[in-house]
Design a protein around this motif. Structure first.
Motif: not given
Ligand code: SF4
Length: 334
Positions: A39-43, A102-103, A126-129, A292-293
């Motif tokens: 469930g991690i939303r950003e790496v 996931m961002r 789109p998920n790459v910042c 959060p997330g």
């Protein structure tokens, strides 16, 4: 990846972290998949020189024929570059594809390693910042030469412009050093003007302090007096805040996507981060429960040089948000 082959004259990293070594793409993708399952939303892909990444685990051939061909235009290195292997653009694309919700961020890149394939990987996922760290260090070509950075002021400005053409809504963060060895007033003014020309959204700004073992320690004089360094640093900081404050006004009244992080310890305010690297303080309506997330669709109400203030509109997903609010196409005016 770890290490750095660049040997900038002010920097101790190559002596403390060694030369560049990259972890294989497959093991990184497998780890990101595990994080997604949890469930991690950003790496964040990390490395001292992250976009110099090269996975040679399947072939470590040295191919001098294409020597240097994947450098940004106008950039050079003082070391002999390897060819072959799987590069950072492929890694970024593979990681972004693991979980579209996931961002993905990456830091810290060097401006020499931004071939178009990498810009396209950022633009097309789109998920790459949309925030790129582009360390300027100095806006003066002669100072950059003493720093052994491998680019000129013109090459850096051209690269920033080219990135904006490919990814029109990109924001830039940067590192700037005030008062490097031998820095003249004219060289300092070149840095100030380069900061105005690029318009950075975030900046890490320091007065130069010499490190033992570096090239500068052996060959150059730390000869800018402390009071001059301090005054130049203050001018650099003022220039940053002035341009960032003005630039951030363009977000006021627009919609954005924030990854909610929680409430701030100091003021108990809800906050998260947008795709452009801004900290966003949120006004959350009664009845909207955020964890959060969560991704939150927001309307930006106000901006300073360092953060945005926004009203939460609704909880959403990254995919749903960008289907309704597509990112601008290459060449679009933003
Ligand atoms: S400043 Fe960055 S690119 Fe230069 S030597 Fe240090 S880690 Fe390497």
């Amino acid at each position: 990846m770890r290490g750095c082959n660049n040997m900038c004259s002010f920097c101790i990293v190559p002596f403390t972290r060694g030369t560049e070594r990259s972890r294989g793409i497959d093991s990184i993708v497998a780890e990101v998949q595990r994080l997604s399952d949890q469930g991690i939303r950003e790496v964040t892909l990390l490395g001292q020189n992250v976009n110099s990444y090269r996975d040679t685990s399947q072939s470590d051939a040295f191919e001098p024929a294409g020597y240097g061909s994947d450098l940004s235009r106008g950039f050079s290195t003082i070391y002999r570059r390897k060819e072959g292997g799987r590069r950072f653009a492929e890694l970024l694309h593979c990681v972004a594809q693991v979980d579209p919700e996931m961002r993905v961020r990456f830091t810290s890149p060097h401006p020499k390693d931004f071939p178009d394939e990498l810009l396209h990987a950022i633009r097309d996922n789109p998920n790459v910042c949309r925030n790129i760290h582009l360390p300027l260090q100095s806006g003066s070509s002669s100072c950059l030469e003493r720093m052994r950075r491998g680019y000129t002021r013109e090459a850096f400005l051209e690269l920033a412009q080219h990135i904006r053409e490919v990814i029109p809504d990109v924001t830039f963060s940067t590192d700037v050093i005030a008062g490097f060895c031998g820095e003249t007033e004219a060289e300092h003014q070149d840095t100030v003007s380069a900061m105005r020309l690029v318009g950075f959204d975030t900046a890490f700004m320091f007065a130069y302090s010499m490190r033992e073992r570096t090239h500068a320690h052996r060959r150059l004089q730390d000869d800018v007096p402390p009071d001059v360094k301090g005054r130049r640093l203050a001018e650099i900081i003022d220039t940053f805040h002035e341009t960032a404050r003005a630039r951030n006004q363009r977000f006021v009244g627009t919609r954005g996507l924030v990854l909610y992080e929680g409430t701030s310890r100091k003021r108990g305010q809800h906050f998260g981060r947008d795709d452009y690297g801004h900290k966003v303080f949120l006004d959350v309506p009664a009845g909207m429960a955020l964890r959060p997330g969560d991704y939150v669709h927001v309307r930006v109400d106000a901006a300073t040089s360092g953060s945005l203030a926004a009203s939460a509109v609704e909880r959403t997903t990254l995919g749903a948000y960008y289907r309704c609010h597509p990112q601008p196409a290459a060449g679009a005016a933003v």
